[in-house]
Enzyme design. Structure first.
Site, PDB file in Angstrom:
ATOM      1  N   GLY A   7       0.865  -1.177   0.000  1.00 30.66           N
ATOM      2  CA  GLY A   7       0.000   0.000   0.000  1.00 30.66           C
ATOM      3  C   GLY A   7       0.900   1.225   0.000  1.00 30.66           C
ATOM      4  CG  ASN A  10      -2.710   9.852   2.018  1.00 33.41           C
ATOM      5  OD1 ASN A  10      -2.027  10.339   1.123  1.00 33.41           O
ATOM      6  ND2 ASN A  10      -3.994  10.151   2.191  1.00 33.41           N
ATOM      7  NE  ARG A  88      -8.896   3.948  13.895  1.00 36.60           N
ATOM      8  CZ  ARG A  88      -9.088   4.825  14.865  1.00 36.60           C
ATOM      9  NH1 ARG A  88     -10.120   4.687  15.700  1.00 36.60           N
ATOM     10  NH2 ARG A  88      -8.281   5.853  15.025  1.00 36.60           N
ATOM     11  CG  ASN A  95      -9.792  -2.098   4.486  1.00 36.15           C
ATOM     12  OD1 ASN A  95      -9.933  -1.884   3.283  1.00 36.15           O
ATOM     13  ND2 ASN A  95      -9.551  -1.133   5.353  1.00 36.15           N
ATOM     14  CB  ILE A 118      -0.937   0.073   9.386  1.00 39.77           C
ATOM     15  CG1 ILE A 118       0.451  -0.015  10.038  1.00 39.77           C
ATOM     16  CG2 ILE A 118      -1.517   1.474   9.562  1.00 39.77           C
ATOM     17  CD1 ILE A 118       1.428   1.075   9.623  1.00 39.77           C
ATOM     18  CG  ASN A 120      -7.949   1.208  10.962  1.00 37.19           C
ATOM     19  OD1 ASN A 120      -7.725   0.637  12.028  1.00 37.19           O
ATOM     20  ND2 ASN A 120      -7.511   2.419  10.693  1.00 37.19           N
ATOM     21  CG  HIS A 175      -6.491   1.429  16.381  1.00 37.06           C
ATOM     22  ND1 HIS A 175      -6.030   2.616  16.911  1.00 37.06           N
ATOM     23  CD2 HIS A 175      -6.432   1.585  15.029  1.00 37.06           C
ATOM     24  CE1 HIS A 175      -5.726   3.437  15.920  1.00 37.06           C
ATOM     25  NE2 HIS A 175      -5.960   2.841  14.762  1.00 37.06           N
TER      26      HIS A 175
END
Ligand code: APR
Length: 312
Positions: A7, A10, A88, A95, A118, A120, A175
Site C-alpha cells: 500500500g 498516504n 474504522r 479490507n 496498519i 483498519n 484501536h
C-alpha cells in the site's frame, strides 16, 4: 535488513519515507496495486536522499511480490481509509479481502517475515492475519496503540503546555473510538502523575480527545490521517530491526494474558528482533480490567463478522 510496505497510499508512503530517512534498512520495497503509483512515490522519496542525506534504496513496484522476496519485516497498509462519519469498523468487509490476499502473497516470497498490520479495523485485520497465516503470535503485530499513545501524549502536552517528549502514557484495548483505553492513572510528566497536575475534568478531556483523535482528523482532512500513523508504523519497525527491546502498546494475540483468549488487542509488549518478545501482563485496577473486557467483547464481535463473511 529489507523492509517491504504494501500500500503506497498516504500511510504506506509516509511510513516508507520516515524509515528511509532513518536508514532502517538498505532496501525498502513499496508495493501498490495501482499501476505506477508505488513507483512514483518511491521516486519522490528517493529525490529527497541528496537533500536529507540518507542511503536507503526505496523501490516502487506494481503488484510484483517477487520484488519483496526475503523481507525481514513487511508493513501492511493496503485498504480503504475512513471517510468523515465512518468508523474504522465500517471498513471490515473490503479490507479483510485485501489484507487476506496481501498476506498470502507476502508469505509466498518472505516466509520468515514479521508482519506489521496498519490497515483498519486494525485489531480484526491482525486477528485475520494471525489466523490465516499460521505464523507464530510474535510475528503478527498490529500497530494501533503506538499511534493512540502518541496522540494521548500530544493531548497531554497541549493541556500541560509541556513537550510531548517529557510525557509517558499508554493506550491499551481496541484501536477504535469507543474501545481504546488511555490509562490516565499511569500517565506521567517526567515521572509526576498527570492526575496530580491537572483537575479531573481536564484529565477526562485528554482521555476523550484521545479516543476520538482519529475521527477528529478524518473530519478535518476528509480522509483518515497519515503522518502520525506512518511515523508510528516506522517506530514499530525500528524497534524490530534495531532490536530495541522497547515497550510499546501493540495489538498482540492473547493466550490468557489480561484474562483474554483467542483475540488480538492492544496491550504493552516488548518489541525486538523477534517481533513481540514478551507480553507485559501488568495488573490493571478492577475498573480498568472491566473496561478492557468490554473492549475485548467489542473487538470479538467485529472478529465474528469475519466468520459471517466466511473469511475465516
Ligand atoms: N494490494 C496492494 N495495494 C492495495 C490493494 C491491494 N490489494 N488494495 C488497495 N491498495 C492500495 C491502494 O491502491 C492505495 O494506494 O492501498 C493504498 C491505500 O492508501 P490510501 O487510500 O491513501 O489509504 P491510507 O490513508 O494510506 O490508509 C491505509 O491504513 O490507517 C489505515 O484506515 C487506514 O485502512 C486504512 C489504511
Amino acid at each position: 535488513m529489507k523492509i517491504s510496505v504494501i500500500g503506497a497510499g498516504n500511510v504506506g508512503a509516509t511510513c516508507a519515507n520516515v524509515m528511509a530517512q532513518n536508514e532502517l534498512a538498505s532496501e525498502i520495497v513499496l508495493l501498490d496495486i495501482k499501476e505506477g503509483f508505488a513507483e512514483g512515490k518511491a521516486m519522490d522519496i528517493m529525490q529527497t536522499a541528496a537533500l536529507l542525506n540518507f542511503n536507503t534504496r526505496v523501490i516502487g513496484v506494481t503488484s510484483d511480490y517477487a520484488k519483496t522476496a526475503n523481507s525481514d519485516v513487511v508493513v501492511i497498509t493496503s485498504g480503504l481509509p475512513r471517510k468523515p462519519g465512518m468508523t474504522r469498523e465500517d471498513l471490515i468487509g473490503t479490507n479483510a479481502g485485501i489484507v487476506n490476499e496481501v498476506a498470502g502473497n507476502i508469505l509466498k516470497y518472505s516466509p520468515n517475515a514479521i508482519l506489521v498490520i496498519i490497515s483498519n479495523p486494525m485489531d480484526t485485520m491482525t486477528y485475520l492475519t494471525f489466523k490465516k497465516s499460521g505464523l507464530p503470535k510474535n510475528k503478527v503485530i498490529g500497530m494501533g496503540g503506538i499511534l493512540d499513545s502518541s496522540r494521548f501524549k500530544y493531548n497531554m502536552s497541549q493541556a500541560l503546555q509541556v513537550p510531548a517528549t517529557d510525557l509517558e502514557g499508554t493506550v491499551i484495548g481496541g484501536h477504535g473510538d469507543t474501545t481504546m483505553i488511555p490509562l490516565a492513572r499511569l500517565a506521567t510528566y517526567n515521572g509526576v502523575p498527570i492526575t496530580s497536575l491537572l483537575p479531573k475534568d481536564a484529565v477526562d478531556k485528554i482521555v476523550t480527545d484521545t479516543m476520538v483523535g482519529g475521527a477528529t482528523l478524518t473530519k478535518l482532512l476528509g480522509t483518515s490521517a497519515w503522518i502520525a500513523p506512518g511515523a508510528a508504523g516506522a517506530a514499530l519497525v525500528q524497534a524490530i530491526v534495531r532490536d530495541e527491546k522497547k515497550i510499546f502498546p501493540c495489538c498482540a494475540c492473547l493466550d490468557g494474558e489480561y484474562q483474554q483468549n483467542d483475540i488480538c488487542i492492544g496491550v504493552p509488549v516488548v518489541i525486538g528482533k523477534n517481533g513481540i518478545e514478551k507480553i507485559v501482563d501488568y495488573a490493571l485496577t478492577s475498573e480498568e480490567q472491566a473496561a478492557f473486557n468490554k473492549s475485548a467483547d467489542a473487538v470479538r464481535n467485529m472478529n465474528n463478522v469475519l466468520k459471517d463473511l466466511q473469511i475465516i
